[in-house]
Design an enzyme around this catalytic site. Structure first.
Site, PDB file in Angstrom:
ATOM      1  N   ARG A 155       0.824  -1.221   0.000  1.00  0.00           N
ATOM      2  CA  ARG A 155       0.000   0.000   0.000  1.00  0.00           C
ATOM      3  C   ARG A 155       0.850   1.260   0.000  1.00  0.00           C
ATOM      4  O   ARG A 155       0.555   2.225  -0.714  1.00  0.00           O
ATOM      5  CB  ARG A 155      -0.924  -0.002   1.227  1.00  0.00           C
ATOM      6  CG  ARG A 155      -2.024  -1.028   1.119  1.00  0.00           C
ATOM      7  CD  ARG A 155      -2.638  -1.324   2.475  1.00  0.00           C
ATOM      8  NE  ARG A 155      -1.735  -2.133   3.274  1.00  0.00           N
ATOM      9  CZ  ARG A 155      -2.107  -3.106   4.092  1.00  0.00           C
ATOM     10  NH1 ARG A 155      -3.385  -3.374   4.236  1.00  0.00           N
ATOM     11  NH2 ARG A 155      -1.236  -3.805   4.779  1.00  0.00           N
ATOM     12  N   ARG A 165       7.307  -9.228  -4.574  1.00  0.00           N
ATOM     13  CA  ARG A 165       7.198 -10.687  -4.593  1.00  0.00           C
ATOM     14  C   ARG A 165       6.165 -11.117  -5.629  1.00  0.00           C
ATOM     15  O   ARG A 165       6.344 -12.069  -6.355  1.00  0.00           O
ATOM     16  CB  ARG A 165       6.751 -11.201  -3.220  1.00  0.00           C
ATOM     17  CG  ARG A 165       7.897 -11.433  -2.273  1.00  0.00           C
ATOM     18  CD  ARG A 165       7.388 -11.777  -0.900  1.00  0.00           C
ATOM     19  NE  ARG A 165       6.465 -10.750  -0.421  1.00  0.00           N
ATOM     20  CZ  ARG A 165       5.951 -10.716   0.787  1.00  0.00           C
ATOM     21  NH1 ARG A 165       6.228 -11.652   1.656  1.00  0.00           N
ATOM     22  NH2 ARG A 165       5.138  -9.740   1.164  1.00  0.00           N
ATOM     23  N   ARG A 185      12.542  -0.807   6.714  1.00  0.00           N
ATOM     24  CA  ARG A 185      13.019  -1.252   8.023  1.00  0.00           C
ATOM     25  C   ARG A 185      14.531  -1.299   7.987  1.00  0.00           C
ATOM     26  O   ARG A 185      15.124  -1.594   6.941  1.00  0.00           O
ATOM     27  CB  ARG A 185      12.530  -2.677   8.328  1.00  0.00           C
ATOM     28  CG  ARG A 185      11.190  -2.762   9.000  1.00  0.00           C
ATOM     29  CD  ARG A 185      11.225  -2.264  10.449  1.00  0.00           C
ATOM     30  NE  ARG A 185       9.936  -2.364  11.087  1.00  0.00           N
ATOM     31  CZ  ARG A 185       8.968  -1.434  11.043  1.00  0.00           C
ATOM     32  NH1 ARG A 185       9.153  -0.312  10.379  1.00  0.00           N
ATOM     33  NH2 ARG A 185       7.819  -1.620  11.668  1.00  0.00           N
ATOM     34  N   GLU A 215      18.639   0.314  15.092  1.00  0.00           N
ATOM     35  CA  GLU A 215      18.232   1.631  15.582  1.00  0.00           C
ATOM     36  C   GLU A 215      17.735   1.540  17.028  1.00  0.00           C
ATOM     37  O   GLU A 215      17.258   0.487  17.426  1.00  0.00           O
ATOM     38  CB  GLU A 215      17.153   2.244  14.675  1.00  0.00           C
ATOM     39  CG  GLU A 215      15.852   1.448  14.624  1.00  0.00           C
ATOM     40  CD  GLU A 215      14.853   2.011  13.617  1.00  0.00           C
ATOM     41  OE1 GLU A 215      15.221   2.236  12.455  1.00  0.00           O
ATOM     42  OE2 GLU A 215      13.703   2.207  14.022  1.00  0.00           O
ATOM     43  N   HIS A 230      13.236   7.560  12.164  1.00  0.00           N
ATOM     44  CA  HIS A 230      12.051   6.690  12.039  1.00  0.00           C
ATOM     45  C   HIS A 230      10.747   7.465  12.305  1.00  0.00           C
ATOM     46  O   HIS A 230      10.005   7.151  13.237  1.00  0.00           O
ATOM     47  CB  HIS A 230      12.165   5.490  12.992  1.00  0.00           C
ATOM     48  CG  HIS A 230      11.304   4.324  12.576  1.00  0.00           C
ATOM     49  ND1 HIS A 230      11.649   3.015  12.800  1.00  0.00           N
ATOM     50  CD2 HIS A 230      10.097   4.285  11.953  1.00  0.00           C
ATOM     51  CE1 HIS A 230      10.695   2.215  12.346  1.00  0.00           C
ATOM     52  NE2 HIS A 230       9.739   2.976  11.824  1.00  0.00           N
ATOM     53  N   ILE A 231      10.521   8.467  11.449  1.00  0.00           N
ATOM     54  CA  ILE A 231       9.356   9.342  11.646  1.00  0.00           C
ATOM     55  C   ILE A 231       8.384   9.326  10.456  1.00  0.00           C
ATOM     56  O   ILE A 231       7.537  10.214  10.351  1.00  0.00           O
ATOM     57  CB  ILE A 231       9.793  10.803  11.933  1.00  0.00           C
ATOM     58  CG1 ILE A 231      10.697  11.350  10.806  1.00  0.00           C
ATOM     59  CG2 ILE A 231      10.476  10.915  13.288  1.00  0.00           C
ATOM     60  CD1 ILE A 231      10.919  12.856  10.873  1.00  0.00           C
TER      61      ILE A 231
HETATM   62  C1  8YV Z   1       5.985   3.156  13.688  1.00  0.00           C
HETATM   63  C2  8YV Z   1       6.412   1.917  11.522  1.00  0.00           C
HETATM   64  O1  8YV Z   1       6.025   4.466  14.083  1.00  0.00           O
HETATM   65  O2  8YV Z   1       4.147   1.306  11.362  1.00  0.00           O
HETATM   66  C3  8YV Z   1       5.323   0.963  11.238  1.00  0.00           C
HETATM   67  O3  8YV Z   1       5.625  -0.179  10.836  1.00  0.00           O
HETATM   68  O4  8YV Z   1       7.520   1.688  11.197  1.00  0.00           O
HETATM   69  C4  8YV Z   1       6.123   3.206  12.197  1.00  0.00           C
HETATM   70  O5  8YV Z   1       4.963   3.756  11.658  1.00  0.00           O
HETATM   71  C5  8YV Z   1       7.030   2.384  14.457  1.00  0.00           C
HETATM   72  O6  8YV Z   1       7.095   1.057  14.061  1.00  0.00           O
HETATM   73  C6  8YV Z   1       6.747   2.424  15.941  1.00  0.00           C
HETATM   74  O7  8YV Z   1       5.685   1.597  16.290  1.00  0.00           O
END
Ligand code: 8YV
Length: 326
Positions: free
Chosen positions: A157, A179, A240, A269, A287-288
């Site tokens: 998505r 995939r 990730r 991280e 990670h924002i």
């Molecule tokens: C989160 C993310 O803020 O939703 C996810 O998979 O990577 C982020 O939106 C983070 O994982 C903290 O929960």
């Protein structure tokens, strides 16, 4: 009637705690103390539900200490912090927060692409350091965005959201690898063409990573893949940490084997590979990608709705392992 006991593992909006307290006896962590794995496991003992974020590892060791646990509701769409097989084996439901963060995360992916291509943070640091004495013809020249080739690895998505922005907003030529191939109507909406991974790496001017982390996607981009990319290409990771070999990437950036990178996620991280901190041609964010106030509220509400839906009404909203409901 006594209320079921749940744990909220990290600080969250106070109204979410208040909502959960209407239904459960809640132990929370509004002080946002770091809980090592054993401490988290100890706190889960005696609880039936847990509100987690992507940072709490739920695996067989933790589950062994908390035999009464029935559900872990992640406030994240990614769930590589869950050992889903172990949870399913123990009959523990896992839920995540899909959809509510798709568009904000795609916005951020595109923002990071733009910032990387146009050298936004590097030039701002230069200005703030008082180094801007006079204009010059090639000062902070970057890469073109409009009309260039946007490559997307992982066409879920969020990947589709980034593709739509690139194709419709910036006239980009969009190619993707995944995939499985998208249905023709989705490909048409994204104006995206399916290619093999090698063609994607060779052809992209901007390569955006949006694939989930799993052992299969570990170091999907390492030295061999970086070597296939154009020297003028940019790499963007909003997926990730661990999908990219950060040491190999730092070396490629240092040696200008690719032009630049924009990274929102890192291996291990919140630690960041020290070499990434010393190269100028990388935009780094903590990670924002999903961090807008409405989106974070929607994520927290969906995680809470999963707990209430399952533990109170027997119907979770977004289950990941629905087989445990049978
Ligand atoms: C989160 C993310 O803020 O939703 C996810 O998979 O990577 C982020 O939106 C983070 O994982 C903290 O929960």
């Amino acid at each position: 009637m006594t209320k079921a006991r749940i744990l909220v593992a990290r600080a969250v909006f106070p109204e979410i705690i208040a909502l959960l307290e209407q239904h459960f006896e809640v132990e929370h962590n509004q002080a946002d103390e770091p809980w090592p794995k054993e401490r988290l496991a100890g706190k889960l003992a005696g609880k039936v539900g847990a509100f987690t974020t992507g940072g709490e590892r739920i695996d067989a060791d933790v589950l062994a200490v908390a035999p009464g646990l029935k559900i872990c509701a992640n406030m994240a769409v990614g769930y590589n912090n869950f050992d889903l097989a172990a949870m399913t084996q123990r009959g523990v439901l896992a839920t995540n927060t899909p959809d509510v963060l798709t568009e904000s995360t795609a916005d951020f992916g595109f923002a990071l692409l733009m910032a990387t291509a146009r050298r936004l943070t590097e030039s701002e640091h230069y200005l703030r350091a008082g180094k801007w004495q006079r204009w010059s013809y090639d000062m902070f020249s970057g890469s073109e965005v409009h009309g260039s080739t946007l490559g997307i690895l992982g066409m879920g998505r969020i990947g589709q959201g980034i593709a739509r922005r690139g194709a419709h907003g910036f006239g980009m030529n969009v190619i993707y690898h995944n995939r499985s191939r998208l249905a023709p109507d989705l490909e048409a909406q994204c104006k995206a063409r399916y290619v093999g991974k090698e063609e994607l790496l060779r052809a992209a001017d901007h390569l955006v990573l949006v694939l989930p982390y799993s052992p299969a996607s570990h170091h999907a981009i390492g030295a061999p893949e970086l070597a296939l990319m154009k020297p003028a290409a940019n790499l963007i990771n909003v997926a990730r940490g661990g999908v990219v070999d950060d040491a190999a990437l730092a070396a490629a950036l240092r040696d200008k084997r690719i032009a630049a990178a924009g990274l929102d996620v890192f291996e291990g991280e919140p630690k960041v590979h020290p070499d990434l901190l010393t190269v100028p041609n990388v935009v780094l964010t903590p990670h924002i990608a999903s961090a807008t106030v409405p989106t974070r509220k929607a994520m927290a509400n969906l995680a809470a709705d999963n707990l209430i839906g399952f533990l109170v009404h027997g119907k979770p909203v977004t289950p990941l392992n629905p087989e445990v409901l049978k």
